[in-house]
Each structure stands twice: as C-alpha cells, then as structure tokens.
Design an enzyme around this catalytic site. Structure first.
Site: not given
Ligand code: FAD
Ligand code: NAP
Length: 351
Positions: A178, A251, A346
C-alpha cells in the site's frame, strides 16, 4: 527517470474552470467541502493548461480520480483537477503476454473487466476496486493476494514543477505494501498520466486467499480470468458497502506490520489474533483488532465502522471530514491502549 518529449503550448483561457464548487459528488465519503476552483481535464494539453493556471494563481493543487481514497477535511483553496483522460492500446505483444497502455483517467474496474473479457490474466483479483487507473500506483492497490506491482511495467506523468513528461519504471516507483514513491519523495510532485501493465495471455491465477479459494471449492473445471473477477465481485459485494449507498473510502486503516517479538507477545495475550507472515515480519489484520475492541458496527456521533467489515469507516450521516477524523482518533487511541498498536490511516487526509 528518463525525460521524454518537450511539452506543447497550453491555453489557460480555453479551460472550463468552475468556481466555488462542492466536492461532495467527487469523493466517496461524500464530504461536502468547497473547492475554490475545479476543472475536468480530458487530455494532456488541458492538463498542462491547468498547471499553468495553478502557477499563475500560485494556488494549491489537488488531482482527483474517483475520490475513493481521500478524506477532505477542509475547503480547498486551490484548483482541483478531475483527471478524465481516456484511451488504451496494446503497446507491444508476444505469444505469451502484452503491454497494455492505459490513460490515467480511465476507470480501474472497467479496465479490469475489459482485460478479462479479452482473456488476459493479471488484473482479475483487482476487480471492483473503485477509482482511476492513474491513482492505482499511488498506493500500489492490492486485493486477494495481488498488487498492482505484480503486472506493472512503467508509467508516464508530468513533473509538476517543470512541466516535463517523465517515464518511471517499476524500481523508480518504490512500490511496497500500500505504498509507493508518490506517497513520499514524489508526493504532490508528479501527475500520473498513463500506466503500462504487462498482462499474460495464459492463466496466471492467484487463489491464495481463503475467501476466493472457498468460492471455487466445488468447481473442478479450469477457471478463466473472468470467472475469478466475477467471484471477486460477488465476495466484495457481499461484505463491502457500495459508496453510492453508504459513503466510505474502503479500508480506512492499513494492516499494521510488526516484528516477530511484537507479534508473539500479542499472540500470547490474544490467541485468536489474526496475522499473516510477511518475510521476517507479521501483518496484523487491523479488522480483527477493531472488531475485538468492540468498534465493528458501532455508531458514534453519526460515524460507523461497517458491521460486515470492521476496517471500513462509513459516513451514513454526511459528517464533515473533521468530525470523521475525531471518531477515527477515538479508535486509534483505543487500539493503542488495548494492543499497543498504532493504526495508520490509509486514505490521504487533506486538512
Ligand atoms: P483518489 O481518491 O481520487 O486519489 C487518491 C490520491 O491519489 C490523492 O492523493 C490524489 O491526489 C492522488 N492521485 C489520484 N490520481 C492521481 C494521478 N493521476 N497522479 C497523481 N496523483 C493522483 N484500495 C486497494 O488498494 N484495494 C482495494 O481492494 C480497495 N477497495 C476499495 C473499496 C472501496 C469500496 C473503496 C471506496 C475504496 C477501495 N480502495 C481499495 C481504495 C481506493 O479505491 C484506491 O486507492 C484507488 O486506487 C483510489 O483511486 P481514486 O481514483 O479514487 O483516487
Ligand atoms: P479478507 O479476505 O477477509 O482478509 C482479512 C485480512 O486478512 C485482509 O486485510 C488481508 O490482508 C488478510 N489476509 C487474508 N488472507 C490472507 C492471506 N492468505 N495472506 C495474507 N493476508 C491475508 O479481507 P476483505 O476485507 O474481505 O478484503 C479482501 C481483499 O480486498 C483484501 O486483500 C483487502 O486488502 C482488499 N480490500 C482493500 C480495501 C482498501 O481500501 N484498501 C478495501 C476493501 C478490500 P490484505 O488487506 O493485506 O490483503
């Protein structure tokens, strides 16, 4: 980095710039902030003109694709560029694979579905991820054991400071879990305009995730990329809220990566903790931490962690970005206190 061509002369006057526009429709958390200016950009010339406008106004710049990985916590005092450039073509091919070049403004999921319909393999596990092709490298999107980096060849983009069109290869992008160079050294420095992926003409399927494996448990014929993409879509639709119905940004926290000692200490204290080995480290399922701390499905002051997926923050009551972040801070503090683990957000937060 390899510098490519010189830039054409842009024209600011021809740009369809709008003023004082709500960004509510342009972010999947449905946060109602205002942008001082907004422009939808359909080709490279308009993009360069938009950058000239930013220089003339000496204002901040925000590039948005689908707005599915941002938290807009304040009004934006500069220019928002909605990147809507279209087009894709095969750049090269062999008997085994091909290079697919895709404009940054193309929709990611449509690209996945186009590729599986052609019988190509590589993108099937990444079906139904919202957003644009141009944003996919920013966090090296991933799902069901596959990441963008697995089929990434190179990308092209504009260096914001110089206006130069530049190519970045895989190693230049510094992809990891990520993560990429665009969240660090090249943060706000570079606009991705084209992404080139290497796709296989024969099946190269990854069924390592239990949910996907279980889906095909009773099937004994060979699977196509399309079969897998459809399974991914069905699984995702069964647990993830569609932002059109319940605003969310997927998320909200990254799965924390911890060393062996931290993992072992936590596992001793919480034997049913879910974690996955990652080289010498362990990836903790942040969803498990949030669930077991009692936040799954819990609504506080109008914000909620989704009942079917504890990692997904939802905004069913149209809260402001600041209000959502206050809720998020409560969760972070609680997880820190209960497990000694720092949960990192995130999506990109703009305050
Ligand atoms: P935006 O939100 O528009 O932008 C995100 C950031 O990238 C911003 O900082 C923006 O300035 C920058 N940016 C965007 N385009 C460019 C460009 N062309 N050049 C330079 N900078 C740019 N992510 C996953 O990894 N895996 C998943 O499975 C997944 N599932 C999701 C499910 C849901 C329901 C939702 C809402 C989100 C999910 N996400 C997932 C997160 C998100 O979809 C991805 O990160 C996606 O790539 C974001 O694309 P976007 O176009 O919406 O980016
Ligand atoms: P899931 O399959 O229920 O898995 C729960 C968690 O365990 C995930 O976070 C996943 O990590 C991890 N995991 C499961 N099996 C694994 C394995 N074999 N090896 C390593 N890690 C494993 O997750 P889900 O919520 O339904 O999501 C499915 C996939 O879509 C996941 O890959 C998830 O990352 C992705 N997704 C991402 C977003 C986003 O916004 N980033 C939103 C929705 C879904 P990983 O998350 O590292 O894969």
């Amino acid at each position: 980095m390899t510098e490519l061509t010189s830039t054409p002369k842009p024209s600011v006057a021809s740009l369809p710039i709008q003023e004082n526009i709500s960004l509510q429709a342009y972010n999947t958390l449905s946060i109602a902030v205002l942008a001082r200016w907004l422009v939808e950009v359909k080709d490279q010339e308009q993009l360069l003109a938009a950058l000239t406008f930013v220089k003339q106004q000496q204002c901040p710049l925000l590039v948005l694709g689908g707005g599915s990985n941002v938290v807009l916590a304040n009004d934006f005092s500069g220019l928002v560029i909605l990147l809507k450039t279209q087009g894709m073509h095969i750049e090269d091919e062999t008997a085994q694979d091909l290079l697919l070049s895709i404009a940054a403004g193309e929709n990611w999921h449509d690209t996945v579905m186009y590729s599986v319909q052609q019988g190509w393999s590589g993108l099937e596990n990444l079906a139904l991820i919202p957003g644009s092709v141009g944003a996919a490298p920013i966090q090296n999107i991933g799902a069901y054991g596959v990441e963008l980096v697995n089929c990434f060849e190179y990308l092209e983009g504009i260096d914001i400071a110089t206006g130069e069109i530049t190519r970045l290869n895989k190693s230049d992008c510094e992809f990891s879990y990520r993560e990429s160079v665009f969240k660090h050294r090249l943060k706000d420095q570079f606009i991705i305009t084209r992404v080139v992926l290497r796709l296989s003409k024969s099946p190269k399927h990854c069924l390592s995730y239990p949910a996907l494996r279980d889906y095909f448990a009773d099937i004994d014929h060979s699977l196509s990329s399309q079969d897998i993409a459809e399974a991914v879509m069905a699984i995702r639709q069964s647990k993830l809220p569609d932002p059109k119905d319940i605003p969310n940004a997927g998320s909200f926290f990254k799965n924390p990566i911890v060393d062996m000692a931290v993992f072992q200490a936590l596992k001793k204290q919480f034997p049913d903790l879910i974690a996955y080995p990652q080289g010498d480290y362990y990836k903790l399922a942040a969803g498990w931490l949030i669930d077991h701390a009692g936040w799954k499905g819990k609504m506080v002051d109008g914000a909620c962690m989704h009942a079917q997926q504890a990692l997904v923050l939802t905004n069913p009551n149209g809260l402001s970005g600041m209000a959502l972040l206050q809720f998020v801070q409560k969760i972070q503090a609680d997880i820190q206190q209960k497990y000694g683990i720092t949960l990192t957000i995130e999506p990109r937060v703009y305050q």
